[in-house]
Design an enzyme around this catalytic site. Structure first.
Site, PDB file in Angstrom:
ATOM      1  N   GLY A 109       0.815  -1.066   0.037  1.00  0.00           N
ATOM      2  CA  GLY A 109      -0.061  -0.073  -0.093  1.00  0.00           C
ATOM      3  C   GLY A 109       0.979   1.447  -0.156  1.00  0.00           C
ATOM      4  N   CYS A 139      -0.438  -7.542  -3.025  1.00  0.00           N
ATOM      5  CA  CYS A 139      -0.890  -8.902  -3.305  1.00  0.00           C
ATOM      6  C   CYS A 139      -1.066  -9.067  -4.661  1.00  0.00           C
ATOM      7  CB  CYS A 139      -2.114  -9.280  -2.585  1.00  0.00           C
ATOM      8  SG  CYS A 139      -3.573  -8.061  -2.584  1.00  0.00           S
ATOM      9  N   ASN A 140      -1.660  -8.221  -5.392  1.00  0.00           N
ATOM     10  CA  ASN A 140      -1.719  -8.342  -6.895  1.00  0.00           C
ATOM     11  C   ASN A 140      -0.541  -8.418  -7.709  1.00  0.00           C
ATOM     12  OD1 ASN A 140      -4.627  -8.544  -7.601  1.00  0.00           O
ATOM     13  ND2 ASN A 140      -4.760  -6.311  -6.629  1.00  0.00           N
ATOM     14  N   HIS A 218      -8.788 -12.147  -5.314  1.00  0.00           N
ATOM     15  CA  HIS A 218      -8.757 -11.624  -6.753  1.00  0.00           C
ATOM     16  C   HIS A 218      -8.487 -12.581  -7.706  1.00  0.00           C
ATOM     17  CE1 HIS A 218      -7.655  -7.725  -4.348  1.00  0.00           C
ATOM     18  NE2 HIS A 218      -6.607  -8.282  -4.154  1.00  0.00           N
ATOM     19  N   GLN A 299      -5.563 -12.642  -1.445  1.00  0.00           N
ATOM     20  CA  GLN A 299      -5.200 -11.506  -1.112  1.00  0.00           C
ATOM     21  C   GLN A 299      -4.526 -11.378   0.484  1.00  0.00           C
ATOM     22  OE1 GLN A 299      -8.303 -11.767  -1.339  1.00  0.00           O
ATOM     23  NE2 GLN A 299      -9.196 -11.092   0.453  1.00  0.00           N
TER      24      GLN A 299
HETATM   25  P1  NAD Z   1      -5.628  -3.707   8.031  1.00  0.00           P
HETATM   26  O1  NAD Z   1      -6.531  -2.261   8.214  1.00  0.00           O
HETATM   27  O2  NAD Z   1      -6.206  -4.845   8.173  1.00  0.00           O
HETATM   28  O3  NAD Z   1      -4.467  -3.412   9.373  1.00  0.00           O
HETATM   29  C1  NAD Z   1      -3.818  -2.384   9.590  1.00  0.00           C
HETATM   30  C2  NAD Z   1      -3.747  -2.499  11.319  1.00  0.00           C
HETATM   31  O4  NAD Z   1      -2.927  -1.655  11.648  1.00  0.00           O
HETATM   32  C3  NAD Z   1      -5.276  -2.393  11.867  1.00  0.00           C
HETATM   33  O5  NAD Z   1      -4.953  -3.187  12.804  1.00  0.00           O
HETATM   34  C4  NAD Z   1      -5.112  -0.836  12.451  1.00  0.00           C
HETATM   35  O6  NAD Z   1      -5.823  -0.962  13.782  1.00  0.00           O
HETATM   36  C5  NAD Z   1      -3.410  -0.613  12.631  1.00  0.00           C
HETATM   37  N1  NAD Z   1      -3.057   0.756  12.858  1.00  0.00           N
HETATM   38  C6  NAD Z   1      -3.797   1.908  12.436  1.00  0.00           C
HETATM   39  N2  NAD Z   1      -2.848   2.895  12.591  1.00  0.00           N
HETATM   40  C7  NAD Z   1      -2.004   2.485  13.182  1.00  0.00           C
HETATM   41  C8  NAD Z   1      -0.833   2.871  14.038  1.00  0.00           C
HETATM   42  N3  NAD Z   1      -0.542   4.314  14.044  1.00  0.00           N
HETATM   43  N4  NAD Z   1       0.238   2.248  14.619  1.00  0.00           N
HETATM   44  C9  NAD Z   1       0.021   0.977  14.569  1.00  0.00           C
HETATM   45  N5  NAD Z   1      -1.041   0.218  13.993  1.00  0.00           N
HETATM   46  C10 NAD Z   1      -1.896   1.099  13.389  1.00  0.00           C
HETATM   47  O7  NAD Z   1      -4.564  -3.492   6.833  1.00  0.00           O
HETATM   48  P2  NAD Z   1      -3.904  -4.624   6.091  1.00  0.00           P
HETATM   49  O8  NAD Z   1      -5.047  -5.022   5.072  1.00  0.00           O
HETATM   50  O9  NAD Z   1      -3.306  -5.553   7.127  1.00  0.00           O
HETATM   51  O10 NAD Z   1      -2.937  -3.606   5.072  1.00  0.00           O
HETATM   52  C11 NAD Z   1      -1.683  -3.357   5.761  1.00  0.00           C
HETATM   53  C12 NAD Z   1      -0.720  -3.173   4.329  1.00  0.00           C
HETATM   54  O11 NAD Z   1      -0.586  -4.264   3.716  1.00  0.00           O
HETATM   55  C13 NAD Z   1      -1.424  -1.991   3.523  1.00  0.00           C
HETATM   56  O12 NAD Z   1       0.014  -1.378   2.861  1.00  0.00           O
HETATM   57  C14 NAD Z   1      -2.001  -2.954   2.535  1.00  0.00           C
HETATM   58  O13 NAD Z   1      -1.882  -1.952   1.081  1.00  0.00           O
HETATM   59  C15 NAD Z   1      -0.921  -3.887   2.381  1.00  0.00           C
HETATM   60  N6  NAD Z   1      -1.649  -5.309   1.749  1.00  0.00           N
HETATM   61  C16 NAD Z   1      -2.967  -5.473   1.946  1.00  0.00           C
HETATM   62  C17 NAD Z   1      -3.440  -6.601   1.595  1.00  0.00           C
HETATM   63  C18 NAD Z   1      -5.024  -7.133   1.684  1.00  0.00           C
HETATM   64  O14 NAD Z   1      -5.582  -7.777   0.795  1.00  0.00           O
HETATM   65  N7  NAD Z   1      -5.534  -6.762   3.080  1.00  0.00           N
HETATM   66  C19 NAD Z   1      -2.799  -7.809   0.578  1.00  0.00           C
HETATM   67  C20 NAD Z   1      -1.339  -7.244   0.550  1.00  0.00           C
HETATM   68  C21 NAD Z   1      -0.830  -5.988   1.135  1.00  0.00           C
END
Ligand code: NAD
Length: 334
Positions: A109, A139-140, A218, A299
């Site tokens: 992200g 993931c993509n 996806h 994903q």
């Molecule tokens: P998510 O929202 O599930 O998890 C993020 C976590 O961070 C949450 O628990 C939130 O409470 C916490 N958070 C928010 N602010 C914070 C802070 N200041 N300090 C510490 N923790 C904090 O998000 P995710 O889906 O796990 O995505 C995280 C990253 O991974 C992003 O960059 C996303 O693009 C990437 N990503 C996501 C996916 C997916 O499909 N979910 C796949 C690959 C990559």
């Protein structure tokens, strides 16, 4: 032992924490939570819990959840942090990591510029060696790299056109969508093919994307103009050599992403995670030098093995092959 901290314990963070806990050369020294919710209570049973700022110390204390300090305390006692905070926040956290002199792995992200190198284990493990900041691509993009890198390295690629059918949101979310619509992305190419070029710089690739109302996976429809002639069988044999690719046959009942995710449940994967890229074997065809195939991406988990390998590449001298082998065997990728 490589001391690993997790900042952001959501979809990706909690999975990487569990995967790192399975590695003999790594240990989780703590995870950072922001809100004292059910996930924090579960996390506190598995890991030392830290909060994102001083105000969290009070709210967690009031909720009766034990914490060991703030993210700053955690960073003082780790070698590397996995930043899995929401999109864009990793970039803001970078100064903190720099101040505490810890390496960091960011997620897809974040923009490419957050890190010294964008990472995919098969395609560019060695580029991450000794780096301070690495970004595991989305993931993509990870999925595109998994299927395209073997073709790129062994057959050559003239051109790729990929159409990405993206899940609306993750299964644990009730706020995002679409719920009853198909939502095209109107930027061309979509950011996915631009991201793919942060790994294979000379890859000639365009992509288009749309979101649909599903949370499971996806799905990508990929067309590849091959540089060297090959049959579909030869490409399938090539993919068979890579454990992080799993071939499924529709004739075995894998008619949709529903059965592919059911497979992960039935083989007993934790959280029903499928770390492997799924490719429908019988979707692969070659016509006039163009390979077409359809792949599906869990994903929530596909980037987990790459996070583990990124830690090894950045902190030690484990070879690419050894790291991938160790990660795969500990995660049950066979
Ligand atoms: P998510 O929202 O599930 O998890 C993020 C976590 O961070 C949450 O628990 C939130 O409470 C916490 N958070 C928010 N602010 C914070 C802070 N200041 N300090 C510490 N923790 C904090 O998000 P995710 O889906 O796990 O995505 C995280 C990253 O991974 C992003 O960059 C996303 O693009 C990437 N990503 C996501 C996916 C997916 O499909 N979910 C796949 C690959 C990559």
């Amino acid at each position: 032992m490589i001391k690993v901290a997790i900042n952001g314990y959501g979809t990706i963070g909690k999975r990487v924490a569990d995967a790192v806990s399975k590695q003999k050369d790594m240990q989780i020294v703590g995870v950072v939570k922001r809100t004292p919710d059910y996930l924090s209570r579960i996390a506190a049973q598995k890991h030392k819990l830290y909060v994102s700022d001083d105000s969290g110390l009070k709210t967690f204390d009031e909720s009766g959840i034990k914490v060991h300090g703030t993210v700053k305390d955690l960073l003082n006692g780790c070698d590397i942090v996995i930043d899995a905070t929401p999109e864009g926040m990793g970039d803001q956290n970078k100064a903190l990591y720099r101040k505490h002199n810890v390496r960091a792995v960011f997620q897809g992200g974040e923009k490419e510029t957050v890190a010294d190198v964008s990472f995919n284990a098969y395609a560019n493990y060695d580029e991450a060696r000794g780096k301070t900041f690495v970004r595991v691509v989305s993931c993509n993009t990870t999925a595109l790299m998994r299927s395209l890198y073997p073709i790129y390295s062994e057959l050559g690629i003239k051109k790729v056109n990929a159409t990405l059918v993206r899940r609306g949101t993750d299964p644990n979310d009730h706020k995002k969508g679409p719920m009853n619509a198909i939502e095209p992305s109107f930027s061309f190419p979509s950011h996915h093919s631009i991201d793919a070029k942060t790994i294979i710089r000379d890859l000639n690739i365009d992509s288009m994307a749309l979101k649909v109302p599903t949370t499971l996976m996806h799905t990508h429809v990929v067309l590849v103009d091959l540089a060297k002639q090959a049959s579909a069988k030869e490409v399938l044999d090539l993919w068979e050599k890579y454990k992080r690719i799993k071939l499924f046959n529709s004739k075995d009942g894998y008619k949709s992403t529903a059965q592919i995710m059911d497979f992960a449940r039935e083989i007993g994967r934790e959280r029903s995670d499928l770390f492997e890229l799924a490719i429908w074997k019988d979707s692969a065809h070659v016509n006039s030098g163009t390979l077409s195939y359809i792949q599906a991406v869990h994903q929530e988990s596909i980037v987990v093995p790459e996070n583990v390998d990124a830690i090894r590449a950045m902190t030690g001298d484990t070879s690419k092959e050894d790291s991938i082998r160790i990660t795969d065997s500990t995660l049950g990728i066979a």
